[in-house]
Design a protein around this motif. Structure first.
Motif, short mmCIF file in Angstrom:
data_model
loop_
_atom_site.label_atom_id
_atom_site.label_comp_id
_atom_site.label_asym_id
_atom_site.label_seq_id
_atom_site.Cartn_x
_atom_site.Cartn_y
_atom_site.Cartn_z
N PRO A 146 48.14 -50.62 75.28
CA PRO A 146 48.69 -49.42 75.86
C PRO A 146 50.05 -49.43 76.66
O PRO A 146 49.60 -50.57 77.61
CB PRO A 146 46.78 -49.27 76.25
CG PRO A 146 46.79 -50.69 75.95
CD PRO A 146 47.20 -51.31 74.99
N THR A 201 51.63 -48.70 80.23
CA THR A 201 50.83 -48.53 81.43
C THR A 201 51.55 -48.11 82.14
O THR A 201 53.09 -49.24 82.63
CB THR A 201 49.76 -50.41 82.07
OG1 THR A 201 49.13 -50.29 81.27
CG2 THR A 201 50.33 -49.73 83.54
N SER A 225 55.80 -39.94 80.69
CA SER A 225 54.65 -40.14 79.52
C SER A 225 55.58 -39.40 78.23
O SER A 225 55.22 -40.28 77.46
CB SER A 225 54.04 -38.89 80.14
OG SER A 225 53.08 -39.48 81.02
N THR A 262 56.05 -41.33 74.26
CA THR A 262 55.09 -40.97 73.58
C THR A 262 56.79 -40.62 72.59
O THR A 262 56.31 -41.08 70.91
CB THR A 262 54.76 -39.01 73.87
OG1 THR A 262 54.04 -39.48 74.78
CG2 THR A 262 54.00 -38.56 72.58
N TRP A 299 54.79 -46.71 66.00
CA TRP A 299 53.01 -46.71 67.12
C TRP A 299 52.96 -44.87 67.50
O TRP A 299 52.67 -45.22 68.49
CB TRP A 299 53.25 -47.63 67.79
CG TRP A 299 51.36 -47.66 68.17
CD1 TRP A 299 50.90 -47.89 67.02
CD2 TRP A 299 50.99 -47.97 69.62
NE1 TRP A 299 49.16 -47.62 68.09
CE2 TRP A 299 49.84 -48.58 69.35
CE3 TRP A 299 52.03 -49.08 70.29
CZ2 TRP A 299 48.45 -49.11 70.19
CZ3 TRP A 299 51.37 -48.81 71.77
CH2 TRP A 299 49.53 -49.36 71.21
N GLY A 328 50.83 -43.40 67.23
CA GLY A 328 48.85 -43.00 68.51
C GLY A 328 49.17 -43.91 69.70
O GLY A 328 47.68 -44.79 70.00
N GLU A 351 48.39 -45.50 73.44
CA GLU A 351 47.44 -45.18 74.38
C GLU A 351 48.26 -45.30 75.82
O GLU A 351 48.59 -46.81 75.52
CB GLU A 351 46.19 -46.48 74.61
CG GLU A 351 45.58 -45.80 75.62
CD GLU A 351 44.41 -46.59 75.77
OE1 GLU A 351 43.43 -46.37 76.84
OE2 GLU A 351 43.93 -47.35 74.54
N ILE A 360 48.63 -45.21 79.92
CA ILE A 360 47.24 -45.27 80.44
C ILE A 360 48.38 -45.00 82.08
O ILE A 360 49.14 -45.41 82.42
CB ILE A 360 46.95 -46.97 79.89
CG1 ILE A 360 45.41 -47.02 79.31
CG2 ILE A 360 45.71 -46.91 82.22
CD1 ILE A 360 45.58 -48.27 79.85
#
Length: 300
Positions: free
Chosen positions: A186, A188, A232, A236, A244, A246, A248, A250
């Protein structure tokens, strides 16, 4: 590609701060262009280039005795803001002034066909700001030196870089994001407020500098620039580019704090690139090139 837009066969090139991000990129690009390289860093050591060739990095004090008539000078030696918190402020200021004085003395003795000095977007930060204030002092010093000696001088306020030789892998947001994605963990993000950045490819920065110097230009100091992106959205976008989609992300609960913008003014950076006949790398290209380098570092 990591190369200068023009050959430098046999041209003497002095690179200070050769162990840093811009310095290492400049070493590779100057080597590929056929330059006669004189490299200086914090410690003396052999340095191995990507093609396996080795060249010496000397300590900066050796610049005081170097004879290299009218070289191109890429002066990138400067204690960064991290050092400002690790030593007394007076010592930090004095050390950077001594570095700059050594380079100025070398130029006065040998002349130069052009001088590039990267400054920083930190010059716009309010005091106390010893790093930004030191960079402003360097801008004034080398602008005056170039004018006095008739030497083309390029001063560029660097905001955010991307591309090969990225360092500080645990603190630069771009490096942290891409590294998380490459190892499929993920992403972070620590900031609970909007953080906006605009990245410039390290190769573009050096090619704009060389192109202007080669024309004999000494433009007013100007900012680097890149497409503005919130972190963010950067994560993405990097995830989608690196397979990747998808990933994640955090991030702390949004606190609606004031947005953090660290983005230079676009006008002069883009205008200089246009007059030199090239378009700066897109954000996607910068993400991919940075990921390629980090993938090599992480053996992925």
């Amino acid at each position: 590609m990591l190369e200068f837009s023009q050959p430098l066969r046999g041209v003497p090139v002095v690179i200070t701060g050769a162990g840093g991000w811009l310095g290492r990129a400049a070493l590779e690009m100057a080597h590929h262009a056929g330059a006669e390289i004189y490299a200086f860093g914090a410690s003396a050591r052999p340095y191995t280039l990507r093609d396996g060739a080795t060249l010496p990095i000397r300590t900066l004090d050796e610049l005081a005795t170097l004879e290299a008539r009218a070289p191109l000078v890429f002066h990138m030696a400067f204690l960064t803001r991290e050092h400002a918190g690790k030593m007394p402020v007076d010592q930090y200021i004095a050390t950077n002034r001594a570095i700059s004085a050594t380079v100025e003395d070398f130029i006065r003795r040998n002349g130069a066909r052009g001088v590039f000095v990267p400054s920083s977007g930190a010059v716009y930060a309010p005091p106390p700001n010893p790093y930004g204030e030191g960079k402003l002092e360097d801008e004034a010093r080398f602008a005056a030196l170039g004018q006095a000696l008739g030497i083309p001088t390029v001063l560029m306020r660097v905001f955010n870089l991307a591309g090969p030789f990225i360092n500080k892998l645990d603190s630069y947001a771009l490096a942290c994001i891409i590294r998380d994605i490459l190892v499929r963990r993920p992403v972070t993000l620590r900031a609970a407020h909007p953080v906006w950045r605009g990245y410039a490819h390290v190769t573009d920065v050096l090619n704009i500098a060389l192109g202007l110097l080669s024309r004999g230009d000494s433009p007013p100091v100007f900012d680097t620039w890149g497409e503005p992106v919130e972190l963010s959205a950067l994560a993405t976008r990097a995830g989608a580019l690196l397979g990747w989609a998808g990933a994640e992300i955090i991030r702390p609960e949004w606190q609606n704090g004031a947005a953090d913008f660290y983005i230079g003014d676009a006008a002069h950076y883009l205008a200089h690139a246009k007059t030199l006949g090239f378009e700066p790398a897109s954000l996607d290209r910068q993400i991919l090139d940075t990921a390629d380098y980090l993938g090599r570092c992480l053996a992925i």
